[in-house]
Design a protein around this motif. Structure first.
Motif, PDB file in Angstrom:
ATOM      1  N   ASP A  89       0.629  -1.348  -0.211  1.00  0.00           N
ATOM      2  CA  ASP A  89       0.009  -0.163   0.053  1.00  0.00           C
ATOM      3  C   ASP A  89       0.726   1.381   0.129  1.00  0.00           C
ATOM      4  OD1 ASP A  89      -2.100  -1.401  -0.072  1.00  0.00           O
ATOM      5  OD2 ASP A  89      -3.043  -0.825   2.004  1.00  0.00           O
ATOM      6  N   ALA A  90       0.466   2.189  -0.604  1.00  0.00           N
ATOM      7  CA  ALA A  90       1.265   3.557  -0.690  1.00  0.00           C
ATOM      8  C   ALA A  90       1.579   4.276   0.401  1.00  0.00           C
ATOM      9  CB  ALA A  90       0.334   4.499  -1.688  1.00  0.00           C
ATOM     10  N   LYS A  91       0.589   3.903   1.586  1.00  0.00           N
ATOM     11  CA  LYS A  91       0.918   4.573   2.929  1.00  0.00           C
ATOM     12  C   LYS A  91       1.947   3.898   3.602  1.00  0.00           C
ATOM     13  CE  LYS A  91      -2.785   2.068   5.221  1.00  0.00           C
ATOM     14  NZ  LYS A  91      -3.959   2.063   6.076  1.00  0.00           N
ATOM     15  N   HIS A  92       2.477   2.575   3.344  1.00  0.00           N
ATOM     16  CA  HIS A  92       3.517   1.832   3.827  1.00  0.00           C
ATOM     17  C   HIS A  92       4.867   1.914   3.041  1.00  0.00           C
ATOM     18  CE1 HIS A  92       0.047  -0.551   5.627  1.00  0.00           C
ATOM     19  NE2 HIS A  92       0.447   0.432   6.481  1.00  0.00           N
ATOM     20  N   VAL A  93       4.948   2.384   1.856  1.00  0.00           N
ATOM     21  CA  VAL A  93       6.108   2.254   1.287  1.00  0.00           C
ATOM     22  C   VAL A  93       7.139   3.241   1.595  1.00  0.00           C
ATOM     23  CG1 VAL A  93       6.856   3.060  -1.255  1.00  0.00           C
ATOM     24  CG2 VAL A  93       4.909   2.059  -1.214  1.00  0.00           C
ATOM     25  N   ASP A  94       7.097   4.270   2.326  1.00  0.00           N
ATOM     26  CA  ASP A  94       8.114   5.099   2.833  1.00  0.00           C
ATOM     27  C   ASP A  94       8.276   4.921   4.243  1.00  0.00           C
ATOM     28  OD1 ASP A  94       8.195   6.678   0.369  1.00  0.00           O
ATOM     29  OD2 ASP A  94       6.597   8.139   0.957  1.00  0.00           O
ATOM     30  N   LEU A  95       7.845   3.855   4.717  1.00  0.00           N
ATOM     31  CA  LEU A  95       8.333   3.383   6.204  1.00  0.00           C
ATOM     32  C   LEU A  95       9.502   2.843   6.410  1.00  0.00           C
ATOM     33  CD1 LEU A  95       4.856   2.144   7.342  1.00  0.00           C
ATOM     34  CD2 LEU A  95       5.752   4.368   7.621  1.00  0.00           C
ATOM     35  N   ASP A  96      10.253   2.389   5.404  1.00  0.00           N
ATOM     36  CA  ASP A  96      11.504   1.466   5.198  1.00  0.00           C
ATOM     37  C   ASP A  96      12.447   2.587   5.131  1.00  0.00           C
ATOM     38  OD1 ASP A  96      10.126  -0.794   4.994  1.00  0.00           O
ATOM     39  OD2 ASP A  96      10.756  -1.161   2.998  1.00  0.00           O
ATOM     40  N   ARG A  97      13.455   2.308   6.330  1.00  0.00           N
ATOM     41  CA  ARG A  97      14.431   3.575   6.403  1.00  0.00           C
ATOM     42  C   ARG A  97      15.874   2.861   6.963  1.00  0.00           C
ATOM     43  NH1 ARG A  97      11.127   3.993  10.716  1.00  0.00           N
ATOM     44  NH2 ARG A  97      11.880   3.918  12.780  1.00  0.00           N
ATOM     45  N   TYR A  98      16.795   3.619   6.783  1.00  0.00           N
ATOM     46  CA  TYR A  98      18.021   3.413   7.737  1.00  0.00           C
ATOM     47  C   TYR A  98      18.575   4.126   8.626  1.00  0.00           C
ATOM     48  CZ  TYR A  98      19.037  -0.198   4.149  1.00  0.00           C
ATOM     49  OH  TYR A  98      19.098  -1.051   3.137  1.00  0.00           O
ATOM     50  N   GLU A  99      18.908   3.869   9.799  1.00  0.00           N
ATOM     51  CA  GLU A  99      19.316   4.549  10.833  1.00  0.00           C
ATOM     52  C   GLU A  99      20.807   4.504  11.125  1.00  0.00           C
ATOM     53  OE1 GLU A  99      16.840   3.370  14.090  1.00  0.00           O
ATOM     54  OE2 GLU A  99      15.112   4.264  13.368  1.00  0.00           O
TER      55      GLU A  99
END
Length: 62
Positions: free
Chosen positions: A18-28
């Motif tokens: 879903d589009a609302k979950h696409v940007d939840l992946d990240r690197y810290e």
């Protein structure tokens, strides 16, 4: 010399595409070593655990 730790945070819950979950992946980038969620043990490479539909993975120290 300061050490830096790379941690990947990935959404793995329902409806991953879903589009609302696409940007939840990240690197810290952290200055404290990451810990395994279940045991609290320091881990600099591999699976750290999952909570709230996100999984965490350590990718080394630099």
């Amino acid at each position: 010399m300061t050490k830096y730790y790379i941690v990947e945070v990935k959404y793995w819950g329902p409806n991953r595409n879903d589009a609302k979950h696409v940007d939840l992946d990240r690197y810290e980038i952290m200055t404290t070593p990451p810990r395994i969620l279940a045991t609290g043990e320091v881990c600099t490479g591999g699976y750290l655990g999952a909570s709230h539909n996100t999984a965490r993975y350590a990718h080394g120290v630099y």
